[in-house]
Scaffold this motif. Structure first.
Motif, PDB file in Angstrom:
ATOM      1  N   UNK A 210     -42.937 -38.117   4.766  1.00  0.00           N
ATOM      2  CA  UNK A 210     -42.399 -37.055   2.962  1.00  0.00           C
ATOM      3  C   UNK A 210     -42.268 -35.461   3.557  1.00  0.00           C
ATOM      4  N   UNK A 211     -42.861 -35.230   4.253  1.00  0.00           N
ATOM      5  CA  UNK A 211     -43.120 -34.373   4.025  1.00  0.00           C
ATOM      6  C   UNK A 211     -43.587 -33.048   2.831  1.00  0.00           C
ATOM      7  N   UNK A 212     -44.399 -33.527   2.089  1.00  0.00           N
ATOM      8  CA  UNK A 212     -44.668 -32.805   1.326  1.00  0.00           C
ATOM      9  C   UNK A 212     -46.473 -32.109   1.369  1.00  0.00           C
ATOM     10  N   UNK A 213     -47.295 -32.476   1.620  1.00  0.00           N
ATOM     11  CA  UNK A 213     -48.253 -32.647   2.560  1.00  0.00           C
ATOM     12  C   UNK A 213     -48.329 -30.695   3.407  1.00  0.00           C
ATOM     13  N   UNK A 214     -48.393 -29.646   3.001  1.00  0.00           N
ATOM     14  CA  UNK A 214     -49.203 -28.574   3.509  1.00  0.00           C
ATOM     15  C   UNK A 214     -50.289 -28.433   4.234  1.00  0.00           C
ATOM     16  N   UNK A 215     -50.781 -29.215   4.314  1.00  0.00           N
ATOM     17  CA  UNK A 215     -52.205 -29.171   4.985  1.00  0.00           C
ATOM     18  C   UNK A 215     -52.246 -30.074   5.928  1.00  0.00           C
ATOM     19  N   UNK A 216     -51.250 -31.794   5.631  1.00  0.00           N
ATOM     20  CA  UNK A 216     -51.243 -32.676   7.262  1.00  0.00           C
ATOM     21  C   UNK A 216     -49.144 -32.638   6.880  1.00  0.00           C
TER      22      UNK A 216
ATOM     23  N   UNK B 274     -40.444 -25.523  -0.110  1.00  0.00           N
ATOM     24  CA  UNK B 274     -39.082 -26.501  -1.388  1.00  0.00           C
ATOM     25  C   UNK B 274     -38.267 -25.775  -1.579  1.00  0.00           C
ATOM     26  N   UNK B 275     -37.425 -26.658  -0.835  1.00  0.00           N
ATOM     27  CA  UNK B 275     -35.762 -26.644  -1.219  1.00  0.00           C
ATOM     28  C   UNK B 275     -35.019 -26.826  -2.065  1.00  0.00           C
ATOM     29  N   UNK B 276     -34.169 -26.524  -2.717  1.00  0.00           N
ATOM     30  CA  UNK B 276     -33.704 -27.017  -3.479  1.00  0.00           C
ATOM     31  C   UNK B 276     -33.888 -27.542  -4.673  1.00  0.00           C
ATOM     32  N   UNK B 277     -35.705 -27.997  -4.955  1.00  0.00           N
ATOM     33  CA  UNK B 277     -35.901 -28.432  -5.823  1.00  0.00           C
ATOM     34  C   UNK B 277     -37.394 -30.185  -5.211  1.00  0.00           C
TER      35      UNK B 277
ATOM     36  N   UNK C 167     -33.557 -28.148   6.716  1.00  0.00           N
ATOM     37  CA  UNK C 167     -34.912 -27.877   5.915  1.00  0.00           C
ATOM     38  C   UNK C 167     -35.243 -29.717   6.024  1.00  0.00           C
ATOM     39  N   UNK C 168     -35.830 -30.494   6.057  1.00  0.00           N
ATOM     40  CA  UNK C 168     -35.924 -32.177   6.276  1.00  0.00           C
ATOM     41  C   UNK C 168     -36.763 -33.098   4.913  1.00  0.00           C
ATOM     42  N   UNK C 169     -36.139 -33.872   4.509  1.00  0.00           N
ATOM     43  CA  UNK C 169     -37.414 -34.487   3.924  1.00  0.00           C
ATOM     44  C   UNK C 169     -37.232 -36.319   3.708  1.00  0.00           C
ATOM     45  N   UNK C 170     -38.088 -36.789   3.583  1.00  0.00           N
ATOM     46  CA  UNK C 170     -38.427 -37.905   2.699  1.00  0.00           C
ATOM     47  C   UNK C 170     -37.956 -38.639   4.621  1.00  0.00           C
ATOM     48  N   UNK C 171     -38.646 -38.403   5.303  1.00  0.00           N
ATOM     49  CA  UNK C 171     -38.124 -38.824   6.753  1.00  0.00           C
ATOM     50  C   UNK C 171     -38.822 -40.546   7.354  1.00  0.00           C
TER      51      UNK C 171
ATOM     52  N   UNK D 216     -32.304 -48.500  -3.585  1.00  0.00           N
ATOM     53  CA  UNK D 216     -33.974 -48.121  -3.228  1.00  0.00           C
ATOM     54  C   UNK D 216     -34.190 -47.184  -3.134  1.00  0.00           C
ATOM     55  N   UNK D 217     -34.328 -46.679  -1.651  1.00  0.00           N
ATOM     56  CA  UNK D 217     -34.228 -45.703  -1.108  1.00  0.00           C
ATOM     57  C   UNK D 217     -33.522 -44.382  -1.941  1.00  0.00           C
ATOM     58  N   UNK D 218     -32.422 -44.211  -2.541  1.00  0.00           N
ATOM     59  CA  UNK D 218     -32.180 -42.787  -2.877  1.00  0.00           C
ATOM     60  C   UNK D 218     -32.436 -42.658  -4.314  1.00  0.00           C
ATOM     61  N   UNK D 219     -32.692 -43.679  -4.908  1.00  0.00           N
ATOM     62  CA  UNK D 219     -33.713 -44.049  -6.692  1.00  0.00           C
ATOM     63  C   UNK D 219     -35.062 -43.175  -6.266  1.00  0.00           C
ATOM     64  N   UNK D 220     -35.503 -43.722  -5.241  1.00  0.00           N
ATOM     65  CA  UNK D 220     -36.995 -43.454  -4.932  1.00  0.00           C
ATOM     66  C   UNK D 220     -36.629 -41.840  -4.719  1.00  0.00           C
ATOM     67  N   UNK D 221     -36.160 -41.513  -4.101  1.00  0.00           N
ATOM     68  CA  UNK D 221     -36.568 -40.400  -2.905  1.00  0.00           C
ATOM     69  C   UNK D 221     -35.800 -39.244  -4.201  1.00  0.00           C
ATOM     70  N   UNK D 222     -34.810 -39.382  -5.512  1.00  0.00           N
ATOM     71  CA  UNK D 222     -33.827 -37.868  -5.679  1.00  0.00           C
ATOM     72  C   UNK D 222     -35.150 -37.467  -6.022  1.00  0.00           C
ATOM     73  N   UNK D 223     -34.182 -36.208  -6.012  1.00  0.00           N
ATOM     74  CA  UNK D 223     -35.405 -35.257  -6.907  1.00  0.00           C
ATOM     75  C   UNK D 223     -34.602 -35.297  -8.476  1.00  0.00           C
ATOM     76  N   UNK D 224     -35.146 -34.033  -9.128  1.00  0.00           N
ATOM     77  CA  UNK D 224     -34.949 -33.760 -10.858  1.00  0.00           C
ATOM     78  C   UNK D 224     -33.631 -33.223 -10.563  1.00  0.00           C
ATOM     79  N   UNK D 225     -33.639 -31.891  -9.513  1.00  0.00           N
ATOM     80  CA  UNK D 225     -32.306 -31.473  -9.836  1.00  0.00           C
ATOM     81  C   UNK D 225     -30.754 -32.395  -8.930  1.00  0.00           C
ATOM     82  N   UNK D 226     -31.119 -32.890  -7.931  1.00  0.00           N
ATOM     83  CA  UNK D 226     -30.416 -34.201  -7.636  1.00  0.00           C
ATOM     84  C   UNK D 226     -30.130 -34.514  -8.617  1.00  0.00           C
ATOM     85  N   UNK D 227     -30.574 -34.973  -9.878  1.00  0.00           N
ATOM     86  CA  UNK D 227     -29.853 -35.651 -11.178  1.00  0.00           C
ATOM     87  C   UNK D 227     -29.618 -35.089 -12.086  1.00  0.00           C
TER      88      UNK D 227
END
Length: 208
Positions: free
Chosen positions: A10-16, A40-43, A179-183, A197-208
């Motif tokens: 997910x690349x959302x945990x700075x400690x791991x 944080x890149x583009x939300x 920058x990569x996320x949700x790999x 399903x993946x797109x809907x699950x991982x889409x950011x607020x800015x993408x919407x």
């Protein structure tokens, strides 16, 4: 059947940074003098890989034999979100799985330099040969045969031991600037519904 998730970064945990959220324990390890960091890149939370024209400077190392469960019966799917910086070299790797420069290996290049596309990519290469650029020849020879041979080799111990995100097997190729996320890595091709399903699950607020 439903695709089985091998690894999920997910690349959302700075400690791991390289935590595997699939439950399979395939944590990735950030490495290099300018090791990847979470930003944080583009939300969207993402891992920032900053090769800046250097090799082995900024990348993630994945566990050995992470692809061992992959077979030709069901295939393979790797999905992720990316935000590209201006590339220094068209051969910068988004990922590279393999043993060494002598092979075996397969990799994906983003194929841009200074913000422009190149004939080098985005394309998938296996042991130095172009295998996929959106089209696969479904024949017993040519690209399809090469892919089947490659799938068979994944199950052999000691072959795929150097698996990287952002780095090449070759020192001549600089690390990526991306920058990569949700790999995610799956053991089969995804259906249209699973992709949605993946797109809907991982889409950011800015993408919407």
């Amino acid at each position: 059947g439903e695709a089985y998730m091998i690894a999920w970064y997910k690349f959302d945990n700075e400690k791991n940074i390289g935590a595997d959220s699939s439950g399979n324990g395939f944590d990735a390890v950030p490495a290099g003098d300018n090791a990847p960091v979470i930003k944080e890149v583009d939300g969207r939370n993402a891992v920032l890989i900053s090769g800046d024209g250097k090799a082995a400077a900024s990348y993630l190392k994945l566990p050995e034999n992470i692809l061992k469960s992959i077979s030709d019966d069901d295939g393979l799917c790797i999905s992720f979100w990316m935000n590209l910086s201006k590339g220094v070299n068209v051969w910068e790797r988004l990922f590279d799985f393999g043993h060494s420069t002598m092979g075996p290996y397969f990799f994906l290049v983003h194929g841009t330099k200074n913000g422009t596309l190149s004939s080098a990519g985005p394309q998938v290469y296996v042991d130095g040969e172009l295998i996929a650029d959106g089209l696969i020849s479904q024949t017993s020879s040519g690209n399809y045969r090469r892919l089947r041979e490659w799938f068979a080799g994944l199950k052999e111990d000691g072959r795929y031991v150097n698996n990287f995100i952002g780095r090449s097997q070759f020192d001549a190729d600089p690390d990526a600037n991306v920058a990569l996320s949700d790999f995610r890595i799956y053991d089969s091709a995804l259906s249209e519904g699973e992709i949605v399903d993946i797109v809907c699950e991982s889409i950011s607020k800015k993408d919407i």
